[in-house]
Design a protein around this motif. Structure first.
Motif, PDB file in Angstrom:
ATOM      1  N   GLY A 150     -12.490   2.199 -23.442  1.00 34.23           N
ATOM      2  CA  GLY A 150     -12.223   3.585 -23.094  1.00 34.23           C
ATOM      3  C   GLY A 150     -11.902   3.780 -21.616  1.00 34.23           C
ATOM      4  O   GLY A 150     -11.607   4.896 -21.191  1.00 34.23           O
ATOM      5  N   TYR A 151     -11.957   2.681 -20.842  1.00 34.81           N
ATOM      6  CA  TYR A 151     -11.693   2.725 -19.414  1.00 34.81           C
ATOM      7  C   TYR A 151     -10.615   1.705 -19.050  1.00 34.81           C
ATOM      8  O   TYR A 151     -10.433   0.714 -19.750  1.00 34.81           O
ATOM      9  CB  TYR A 151     -12.950   2.395 -18.613  1.00 34.81           C
ATOM     10  CG  TYR A 151     -14.129   3.293 -18.850  1.00 34.81           C
ATOM     11  CD1 TYR A 151     -15.115   2.943 -19.783  1.00 34.81           C
ATOM     12  CD2 TYR A 151     -14.291   4.467 -18.143  1.00 34.81           C
ATOM     13  CE1 TYR A 151     -16.207   3.757 -20.005  1.00 34.81           C
ATOM     14  CE2 TYR A 151     -15.390   5.288 -18.349  1.00 34.81           C
ATOM     15  CZ  TYR A 151     -16.339   4.931 -19.286  1.00 34.81           C
ATOM     16  OH  TYR A 151     -17.424   5.735 -19.500  1.00 34.81           O
ATOM     17  N   SER A 152      -9.925   1.965 -17.942  1.00 33.96           N
ATOM     18  CA  SER A 152      -9.021   0.975 -17.352  1.00 33.96           C
ATOM     19  C   SER A 152      -9.139   1.090 -15.843  1.00 33.96           C
ATOM     20  O   SER A 152      -9.639   2.093 -15.323  1.00 33.96           O
ATOM     21  CB  SER A 152      -7.580   1.193 -17.810  1.00 33.96           C
ATOM     22  OG  SER A 152      -7.101   2.451 -17.358  1.00 33.96           O
ATOM     23  N   VAL A 153      -8.704   0.059 -15.137  1.00 36.98           N
ATOM     24  CA  VAL A 153      -8.804   0.064 -13.681  1.00 36.98           C
ATOM     25  C   VAL A 153      -7.514  -0.445 -13.072  1.00 36.98           C
ATOM     26  O   VAL A 153      -6.694  -1.094 -13.728  1.00 36.98           O
ATOM     27  CB  VAL A 153      -9.981  -0.795 -13.161  1.00 36.98           C
ATOM     28  CG1 VAL A 153     -11.324  -0.176 -13.505  1.00 36.98           C
ATOM     29  CG2 VAL A 153      -9.863  -2.224 -13.668  1.00 36.98           C
ATOM     30  N   SER A 154      -7.371  -0.151 -11.789  1.00 33.68           N
ATOM     31  CA  SER A 154      -6.235  -0.635 -11.006  1.00 33.68           C
ATOM     32  C   SER A 154      -6.733  -0.983  -9.616  1.00 33.68           C
ATOM     33  O   SER A 154      -7.411  -0.183  -8.974  1.00 33.68           O
ATOM     34  CB  SER A 154      -5.157   0.450 -10.936  1.00 33.68           C
ATOM     35  OG  SER A 154      -4.121   0.054 -10.058  1.00 33.68           O
ATOM     36  N   ARG A 155      -6.417  -2.189  -9.165  1.00 31.00           N
ATOM     37  CA  ARG A 155      -6.771  -2.596  -7.802  1.00 31.00           C
ATOM     38  C   ARG A 155      -5.480  -2.598  -7.002  1.00 31.00           C
ATOM     39  O   ARG A 155      -4.742  -3.570  -6.939  1.00 31.00           O
ATOM     40  CB  ARG A 155      -7.398  -4.009  -7.829  1.00 31.00           C
ATOM     41  CG  ARG A 155      -7.910  -4.455  -6.471  1.00 31.00           C
ATOM     42  CD  ARG A 155      -9.249  -3.865  -6.144  1.00 31.00           C
ATOM     43  NE  ARG A 155      -9.692  -4.206  -4.819  1.00 31.00           N
ATOM     44  CZ  ARG A 155     -10.439  -5.277  -4.517  1.00 31.00           C
ATOM     45  NH1 ARG A 155     -10.813  -6.113  -5.470  1.00 31.00           N
ATOM     46  NH2 ARG A 155     -10.809  -5.493  -3.275  1.00 31.00           N
ATOM     47  N   GLN A 156      -5.232  -1.474  -6.355  1.00 27.22           N
ATOM     48  CA  GLN A 156      -3.944  -1.271  -5.682  1.00 27.22           C
ATOM     49  C   GLN A 156      -3.849  -2.051  -4.379  1.00 27.22           C
ATOM     50  O   GLN A 156      -2.764  -2.412  -3.917  1.00 27.22           O
ATOM     51  CB  GLN A 156      -3.727   0.217  -5.388  1.00 27.22           C
ATOM     52  CG  GLN A 156      -3.790   1.129  -6.618  1.00 27.22           C
ATOM     53  CD  GLN A 156      -5.168   1.743  -6.805  1.00 27.22           C
ATOM     54  OE1 GLN A 156      -6.188   1.083  -6.600  1.00 27.22           O
ATOM     55  NE2 GLN A 156      -5.212   2.993  -7.197  1.00 27.22           N
ATOM     56  N   ALA A 157      -4.977  -2.268  -3.762  1.00 24.05           N
ATOM     57  CA  ALA A 157      -5.040  -2.975  -2.489  1.00 24.05           C
ATOM     58  C   ALA A 157      -6.474  -3.452  -2.322  1.00 24.05           C
ATOM     59  O   ALA A 157      -7.349  -3.103  -3.114  1.00 24.05           O
ATOM     60  CB  ALA A 157      -4.641  -2.049  -1.344  1.00 24.05           C
ATOM     61  N   GLN A 158      -6.708  -4.243  -1.309  1.00 24.35           N
ATOM     62  CA  GLN A 158      -8.064  -4.722  -1.091  1.00 24.35           C
ATOM     63  C   GLN A 158      -9.034  -3.548  -0.959  1.00 24.35           C
ATOM     64  O   GLN A 158     -10.171  -3.605  -1.428  1.00 24.35           O
ATOM     65  CB  GLN A 158      -8.149  -5.588   0.170  1.00 24.35           C
ATOM     66  CG  GLN A 158      -9.523  -6.238   0.341  1.00 24.35           C
ATOM     67  CD  GLN A 158      -9.849  -6.609   1.772  1.00 24.35           C
ATOM     68  OE1 GLN A 158      -9.529  -5.867   2.698  1.00 24.35           O
ATOM     69  NE2 GLN A 158     -10.475  -7.735   1.957  1.00 24.35           N
ATOM     70  N   ALA A 159      -8.573  -2.473  -0.354  1.00 25.74           N
ATOM     71  CA  ALA A 159      -9.474  -1.377  -0.052  1.00 25.74           C
ATOM     72  C   ALA A 159      -9.577  -0.328  -1.151  1.00 25.74           C
ATOM     73  O   ALA A 159     -10.374   0.591  -1.046  1.00 25.74           O
ATOM     74  CB  ALA A 159      -9.029  -0.691   1.242  1.00 25.74           C
ATOM     75  N   ASP A 169     -10.590  -9.721  -6.254  1.00 27.39           N
ATOM     76  CA  ASP A 169      -9.449  -9.817  -5.366  1.00 27.39           C
ATOM     77  C   ASP A 169      -8.402  -8.852  -5.885  1.00 27.39           C
ATOM     78  O   ASP A 169      -8.525  -8.327  -7.003  1.00 27.39           O
ATOM     79  CB  ASP A 169      -8.905 -11.254  -5.338  1.00 27.39           C
ATOM     80  CG  ASP A 169      -8.107 -11.551  -4.089  1.00 27.39           C
ATOM     81  OD1 ASP A 169      -7.819 -12.730  -3.826  1.00 27.39           O
ATOM     82  OD2 ASP A 169      -7.767 -10.591  -3.362  1.00 27.39           O
ATOM     83  N   VAL A 170      -7.350  -8.657  -5.119  1.00 27.74           N
ATOM     84  CA  VAL A 170      -6.326  -7.682  -5.479  1.00 27.74           C
ATOM     85  C   VAL A 170      -5.707  -7.981  -6.845  1.00 27.74           C
ATOM     86  O   VAL A 170      -5.423  -7.081  -7.609  1.00 27.74           O
ATOM     87  CB  VAL A 170      -5.228  -7.625  -4.403  1.00 27.74           C
ATOM     88  CG1 VAL A 170      -4.092  -6.720  -4.848  1.00 27.74           C
ATOM     89  CG2 VAL A 170      -5.797  -7.111  -3.091  1.00 27.74           C
ATOM     90  N   LYS A 171      -5.551  -9.231  -7.189  1.00 27.00           N
ATOM     91  CA  LYS A 171      -4.890  -9.575  -8.462  1.00 27.00           C
ATOM     92  C   LYS A 171      -5.883  -9.931  -9.558  1.00 27.00           C
ATOM     93  O   LYS A 171      -5.504 -10.472 -10.602  1.00 27.00           O
ATOM     94  CB  LYS A 171      -3.922 -10.729  -8.244  1.00 27.00           C
ATOM     95  CG  LYS A 171      -2.779 -10.400  -7.288  1.00 27.00           C
ATOM     96  CD  LYS A 171      -1.828 -11.570  -7.128  1.00 27.00           C
ATOM     97  CE  LYS A 171      -0.692 -11.225  -6.168  1.00 27.00           C
ATOM     98  NZ  LYS A 171       0.247 -12.368  -5.984  1.00 27.00           N
ATOM     99  N   ASP A 172      -7.139  -9.614  -9.338  1.00 30.98           N
ATOM    100  CA  ASP A 172      -8.187 -10.014 -10.272  1.00 30.98           C
ATOM    101  C   ASP A 172      -8.860  -8.795 -10.888  1.00 30.98           C
ATOM    102  O   ASP A 172      -9.326  -7.919 -10.175  1.00 30.98           O
ATOM    103  CB  ASP A 172      -9.229 -10.862  -9.523  1.00 30.98           C
ATOM    104  CG  ASP A 172     -10.372 -11.265 -10.421  1.00 30.98           C
ATOM    105  OD1 ASP A 172     -11.480 -10.711 -10.245  1.00 30.98           O
ATOM    106  OD2 ASP A 172     -10.152 -12.120 -11.301  1.00 30.98           O
ATOM    107  N   ILE A 173      -8.880  -8.722 -12.211  1.00 38.14           N
ATOM    108  CA  ILE A 173      -9.545  -7.630 -12.927  1.00 38.14           C
ATOM    109  C   ILE A 173     -10.394  -8.253 -14.034  1.00 38.14           C
ATOM    110  O   ILE A 173      -9.893  -9.104 -14.795  1.00 38.14           O
ATOM    111  CB  ILE A 173      -8.536  -6.657 -13.566  1.00 38.14           C
ATOM    112  CG1 ILE A 173      -7.657  -6.003 -12.499  1.00 38.14           C
ATOM    113  CG2 ILE A 173      -9.269  -5.595 -14.388  1.00 38.14           C
ATOM    114  CD1 ILE A 173      -8.369  -5.041 -11.587  1.00 38.14           C
ATOM    115  N   ASN A 174     -11.656  -7.831 -14.133  1.00 36.22           N
ATOM    116  CA  ASN A 174     -12.548  -8.372 -15.147  1.00 36.22           C
ATOM    117  C   ASN A 174     -13.287  -7.254 -15.854  1.00 36.22           C
ATOM    118  O   ASN A 174     -13.713  -6.284 -15.211  1.00 36.22           O
ATOM    119  CB  ASN A 174     -13.586  -9.299 -14.499  1.00 36.22           C
ATOM    120  CG  ASN A 174     -12.948 -10.415 -13.719  1.00 36.22           C
ATOM    121  OD1 ASN A 174     -12.483 -11.388 -14.289  1.00 36.22           O
ATOM    122  ND2 ASN A 174     -12.898 -10.262 -12.406  1.00 36.22           N
TER     123      ASN A 174
END
Lengths: 112, 113
Positions: free
Chosen positions: B63-72, B51-56
């Protein structure tokens, strides 16, 4: 996580039926068996998914014995375009995430 | 138009540079994933988001990071790229309401010199 074992590679000829077997001895009650196909430099593509017995779609059949410790993907009358890597995954699709692991897969080569 | 798109498709960069790979989807799926694939090997899960507020974290998140800016949209960053991060990177989406099959993007080929 359920560990899977499948042959590294297989060869076949056009028009033959190909069966790829996957072993998953520690499959859990809620786990499903899912197969993906991957062509070179493309992302994997879902082929078929099943829980028990037999599942058939327009592309393949999936046979799962009663103990569910193995499964067999059957591709009828393969063509050259079926040359690809086939992945067997075991896990709970509704949990997802790390529950599904793509191993090295089976590299199928279809010869003319 | 493709349902899952990735940009860029190819990228060559140097050691130590910051790199961002972007993924967009029009399938309306809540779940998104980032994988890397090394030659002749299977796919390894880097990060996933339900989900938008969920990162696992996945199996190889260091060495990596992610960002879920929106559903898409789901972006993967390499803060300081190193040569052993040279690989093919795939983004995928899935819908848990059905079979939760994953739909993959075309991939990004990243080379770190």
């Amino acid at each position: 996580l359920a560990k899977t074992t499948q042959p590294i590679s297989m060869d076949s000829y056009e028009g033959q039926e190909v069966n790829i077997t996957c072993s998953h001895n520690n499959i859990a009650t809620n786990d499903y068996i899912t197969w993906y196909q991957q062509f070179p430099s493309q992302g994997p593509r879902f082929i078929i998914q099943g829980y028990k017995t037999k599942v058939t779609n327009e592309v393949a059949s999936l046979f799962i014995p009663a103990d569910r410790k193995s499964s067999t993907l059957s591709l009828p009358r393969v063509s050259l375009s079926d040359t690809a890597v086939y992945y067997c995954l075991v896990g709970d699709p509704f949990i997802g995430g790390q529950n599904f692991v793509f191993g090295p897969g089976t590299r199928l080569s279809v010869l003319p | 138009d493709a349902d899952v798109t990735q940009t860029p498709r190819n990228r060559i960069t140097k050691t130590g540079k910051r790199i961002m790979l972007e993924c967009s989807q029009t399938k309306g799926h809540d779940r998104m994933y980032w994988y890397r694939q090394d030659p002749g090997l299977g796919l390894q899960l880097i990060y996933y988001s339900f989900d938008v507020k969920d990162i696992n974290k996945g199996e190889i998140s260091d060495g990596y990071s992610v960002s879920r800016q929106a559903q898409a949209k789901f972006s993967l960053s390499l803060e300081s790229a190193i040569p052993n991060q040279t690989a093919l990177y795939f983004c995928a989406t899935s819908d848990p309401q059905g079979l939760n099959e994953q739909f993959f993007g075309p991939g990004t080929r990243l080379t770190v010199l």
